[in-house]
Design a protein around this motif. Structure first.
Motif, PDB file in Angstrom:
ATOM      1  N   SER A  42       0.844  -1.204   0.000  1.00 58.37           N
ATOM      2  CA  SER A  42       0.000   0.000   0.000  1.00 58.37           C
ATOM      3  C   SER A  42       0.872   1.245   0.000  1.00 58.37           C
ATOM      4  O   SER A  42       1.977   1.255   0.564  1.00 58.37           O
ATOM      5  N   TYR A  67      -3.667   3.505  -1.700  1.00 62.63           N
ATOM      6  CA  TYR A  67      -3.991   2.504  -2.710  1.00 62.63           C
ATOM      7  C   TYR A  67      -2.964   1.379  -2.656  1.00 62.63           C
ATOM      8  O   TYR A  67      -1.912   1.487  -2.021  1.00 62.63           O
ATOM      9  N   LEU A 101      -4.109   8.470 -10.377  1.00 60.57           N
ATOM     10  CA  LEU A 101      -5.072   8.217  -9.298  1.00 60.57           C
ATOM     11  C   LEU A 101      -5.545   9.522  -8.644  1.00 60.57           C
ATOM     12  O   LEU A 101      -6.742   9.686  -8.332  1.00 60.57           O
ATOM     13  N   VAL A 142      -9.542   3.282 -12.693  1.00 58.51           N
ATOM     14  CA  VAL A 142      -8.835   2.640 -11.582  1.00 58.51           C
ATOM     15  C   VAL A 142      -8.823   1.133 -11.772  1.00 58.51           C
ATOM     16  O   VAL A 142      -7.791   0.461 -11.580  1.00 58.51           O
ATOM     17  N   VAL A 147      -5.569  -1.424  -9.922  1.00 57.22           N
ATOM     18  CA  VAL A 147      -5.261  -0.794  -8.636  1.00 57.22           C
ATOM     19  C   VAL A 147      -6.527  -0.793  -7.770  1.00 57.22           C
ATOM     20  O   VAL A 147      -7.640  -0.587  -8.277  1.00 57.22           O
ATOM     21  N   GLU A 148      -6.374  -0.959  -6.493  1.00 46.70           N
ATOM     22  CA  GLU A 148      -7.479  -0.906  -5.526  1.00 46.70           C
ATOM     23  C   GLU A 148      -7.256   0.288  -4.599  1.00 46.70           C
ATOM     24  O   GLU A 148      -6.213   0.374  -3.931  1.00 46.70           O
ATOM     25  N   VAL A 149      -8.231   1.202  -4.579  1.00 47.58           N
ATOM     26  CA  VAL A 149      -8.161   2.366  -3.686  1.00 47.58           C
ATOM     27  C   VAL A 149      -8.668   1.931  -2.313  1.00 47.58           C
ATOM     28  O   VAL A 149      -9.821   1.508  -2.159  1.00 47.58           O
TER      29      VAL A 149
END
Length: 327
Positions: A42, A67, A101, A142, A147-149
């Protein structure tokens, strides 16, 4: 090559992936191999947005975006994460990920902020965070990057200095009005309490006056009763006196009835005091006075006058009459 556990490594040779995985350690032939290193831990990206609210007021949003890379192979296919023998990236694409992002987050935050007035933006930051995070989770740019926020946090929301001073003045005036209202309420409560005390005192005075009036009326009633009894006593006494007078008049009338037609001279002569010389002389003088026109000359001796003056006739005693006795 020796990678950390939070780094996903892929080795390409002849355009094909020879090996891949997180935390790999291996030897490779430098002239014919290409290494790709994608960090999957992260990361925090700070941001600062200048946006306009629904009521056309400028506001600055400051915070950070957290993220992590969920699909490193997809990210490596879109951005160049290849590293050289020294371990440094050969391009600046890894730095562009954070910028992309932040740009996507700014677009989503602008949409949320423009739908809210300035006051709500300054107060309801948690609502803005929740809506922007939900929008980033479903954003196609995204997801396409793999990618994971994980979080969207607002550290400060500031209006322009002029608007901040205006809001502070308004809030200050509101607090001052609240303080004044509290003072007025306290004064009104004190006045109301004073009014209740005055009303209680007046009610007490009225009760005392009513009690005193009742006492005066009771005394007057007692006096009236005494006067009525006294009047009844006087009436009874007067009635008794009238009856007694009537009885004496009746007795006297019956006593004088036999001698009513007799001459008074005869009565005087026959009475018990008829033998009194002084009385007889007085009667003689009266007869002479009544016939004074017939008398030419009258001579009275000194002895006769001396006898008349030395023994004056005493009038009979008058009986006393008693009235009603007062208690």
């Amino acid at each position: 090559m020796k990678a950390a556990p939070t780094t996903y490594v892929m080795q390409f040779a002849g355009g094909n992936v020879v090996r891949e995985g997180a935390g790999l350690a291996f030897f490779y032939w430098k002239p014919s191999a290409t290494l790709v290193s994608v960090p999957v831990s992260s990361a925090d990206v700070p941001f600062a947005f200048n946006e306009v609210t629904r009521d056309f007021q400028a506001v600055t949003l400051q915070g950070q975006l957290t993220y992590r890379v969920a699909d490193p192979k997809r990210l490596a296919s879109l951005l160049d994460y290849s590293v050289g023998p020294s371990g440094r990236y050969r391009s600046d694409d890894p730095e562009k990920l954070a910028e992309r992002l932040v740009q996507v987050a700014q677009v989503r935050a602008r949409t949320v902020v423009q739908g809210m007035p300035l006051r709500e933006v300054l107060v309801h930051t948690d609502t803005i965070e929740a809506q922007v995070l939900a929008a980033l989770a479903g954003a196609e740019p995204v997801r396409s990057l793999g990618v994971e926020v994980m979080a969207f946090s607002l550290l400060s929301v500031k209006p322009t200095p002029e608007m901040a001073r205006a809001l502070e003045a308004e809030a200050r005036e509101a607090l001052q009005r609240s303080a004044d209202e509290a003072i007025y309420a306290r004064r009104n409560a004190a006045v109301e309490q004073e009014r209740r005390i005055k009303e209680s005192e007046l009610a007490t005075e009225l009760a005392v006056e009513e009690r005193q009036r009742q006492i005066r009326e009771a005394r007057m009633s007692a006096d009236i009763a005494v006067e009525e009894q006294r009047s009844a006593l006087m009436e009874r006494w007067s009635q008794n006196e009238r009856q007694a007078a009537d009885a004496r008049a009746y007795a006297l009338e019956k006593t004088l009835a036999p001698v009513r037609g007799v001459d008074w001279k005869t009565l005087m002569a026959t009475s018990a005091s008829g033998g009194d010389p002084a009385l007889n002389i007085a009667l003689a003088f009266r007869e002479m006075a009544e016939n004074a026109q017939r008398i030419g000359e009258l001579n009275v001796s000194p002895d006769l006058l001396h006898s008349l003056v030395s023994k004056p006739a005493r009038p009979p005693p008058v009986p006393k009459q008693e009235g009603p006795r007062e208690r």
